[in-house]
Design an enzyme around this catalytic site. Structure first.
Site, mmCIF file in Angstrom:
data_model
loop_
_atom_site.group_PDB
_atom_site.id
_atom_site.type_symbol
_atom_site.label_atom_id
_atom_site.label_comp_id
_atom_site.label_asym_id
_atom_site.label_seq_id
_atom_site.Cartn_x
_atom_site.Cartn_y
_atom_site.Cartn_z
ATOM 1 N N GLY A 1 1.044 -1.205 -0.004
ATOM 2 C CA GLY A 1 0.068 0.012 0.179
ATOM 3 C C GLY A 1 0.907 1.255 -0.017
ATOM 4 N N GLN B 1 2.837 10.018 1.767
ATOM 5 C CA GLN B 1 4.301 9.368 1.601
ATOM 6 C C GLN B 1 5.178 9.501 0.619
ATOM 7 O OE1 GLN B 1 2.452 5.150 2.209
ATOM 8 N NE2 GLN B 1 4.254 4.850 3.288
ATOM 9 N N CYS C 1 6.347 -1.106 6.999
ATOM 10 C CA CYS C 1 5.952 0.394 6.245
ATOM 11 C C CYS C 1 7.115 0.735 5.448
ATOM 12 C CB CYS C 1 5.718 1.183 7.482
ATOM 13 S SG CYS C 1 5.029 2.952 6.709
ATOM 14 N N LEU C 2 6.727 1.127 4.115
ATOM 15 C CA LEU C 2 7.849 1.890 3.354
ATOM 16 C C LEU C 2 8.369 2.972 4.065
ATOM 17 C CD1 LEU C 2 5.783 1.521 -0.037
ATOM 18 C CD2 LEU C 2 7.797 0.356 0.656
ATOM 19 N N HIS D 1 -3.963 0.768 7.996
ATOM 20 C CA HIS D 1 -2.551 1.299 8.201
ATOM 21 C C HIS D 1 -2.494 2.397 7.022
ATOM 22 C CE1 HIS D 1 1.999 0.569 8.025
ATOM 23 N NE2 HIS D 1 1.778 1.172 6.941
ATOM 24 N N GLU D 2 -2.715 2.404 6.032
ATOM 25 C CA GLU D 2 -2.898 3.487 4.869
ATOM 26 C C GLU D 2 -3.713 4.546 5.292
ATOM 27 O OE1 GLU D 2 -0.331 3.363 3.060
ATOM 28 O OE2 GLU D 2 -0.039 1.288 3.159
ATOM 29 N N HIS E 1 -1.645 6.874 7.582
ATOM 30 C CA HIS E 1 -0.874 7.689 6.825
ATOM 31 C C HIS E 1 -1.698 8.958 6.434
ATOM 32 C CE1 HIS E 1 2.708 5.352 6.731
ATOM 33 N NE2 HIS E 1 2.086 4.258 5.991
#
Length: 141
Positions: free
Chosen positions: A16, A21, A64-65, A106-107, A110
């Site tokens: 995702g 981000q 996470c990225l 999670h997304e 963000h």
């Protein structure tokens, strides 16, 4: 959507990505996951809002990225309902369960300026990826 596709093609790391981000000031998140019946189909969330959270939760490791060298044990609801807009501007309401609910939540975090470590229980620290890989604990429901 074009900018997200240019930055991240989901072929390697990450399931995702949220617009903040990659320095886009939009409330857009994309999830592409093998947890979905059609892994080739992306879930696009525009202006998403979680409208229901189940009281039943579980705790799984997340990555996470934004800081992909560690994994954190994060409690999340097993079911969420999300209201969002489609690319054509229509309102959509979807229910997500288990791993997909985890990814979507999670997304959306963000978009609210949160990283998964803010959801971890006090006193629980992220672990290095190498240590996580040694656990042999993939998400199972």
């Amino acid at each position: 959507m074009n900018r997200i596709a240019q930055v991240h093609d989901f072929s390697g790391k990450g399931m995702g990505l949220a617009a903040p981000q990659i320095d886009l000031d939009h409330a857009i998140a994309v999830v592409r996951s093998a947890l979905r019946d059609s892994a080739d189909e992306s879930i696009v969330l525009i202006n998403p809002r979680i409208t229901f959270v189940s009281s039943e939760t579980d705790e799984k490791h997340e990555g996470c990225l934004s800081f992909f060298d560690v994994r954190g044990l994060v409690p999340r609801p097993l079911q969420i309902t999300v209201e969002s807009q489609t690319l054509s501007g229509e309102t959509r309401v979807e229910c997500y369960e288990h791993g997909l609910a985890r990814l979507i939540a999670h997304e959306i975090d963000h978009l609210d300026g949160l990283l998964y470590n803010s959801r971890m229980r006090p006193g629980v620290a992220p672990i290095p990826v190498a240590e996580y890989r040694g656990t042999g604990r993939a998400w199972a429901y």
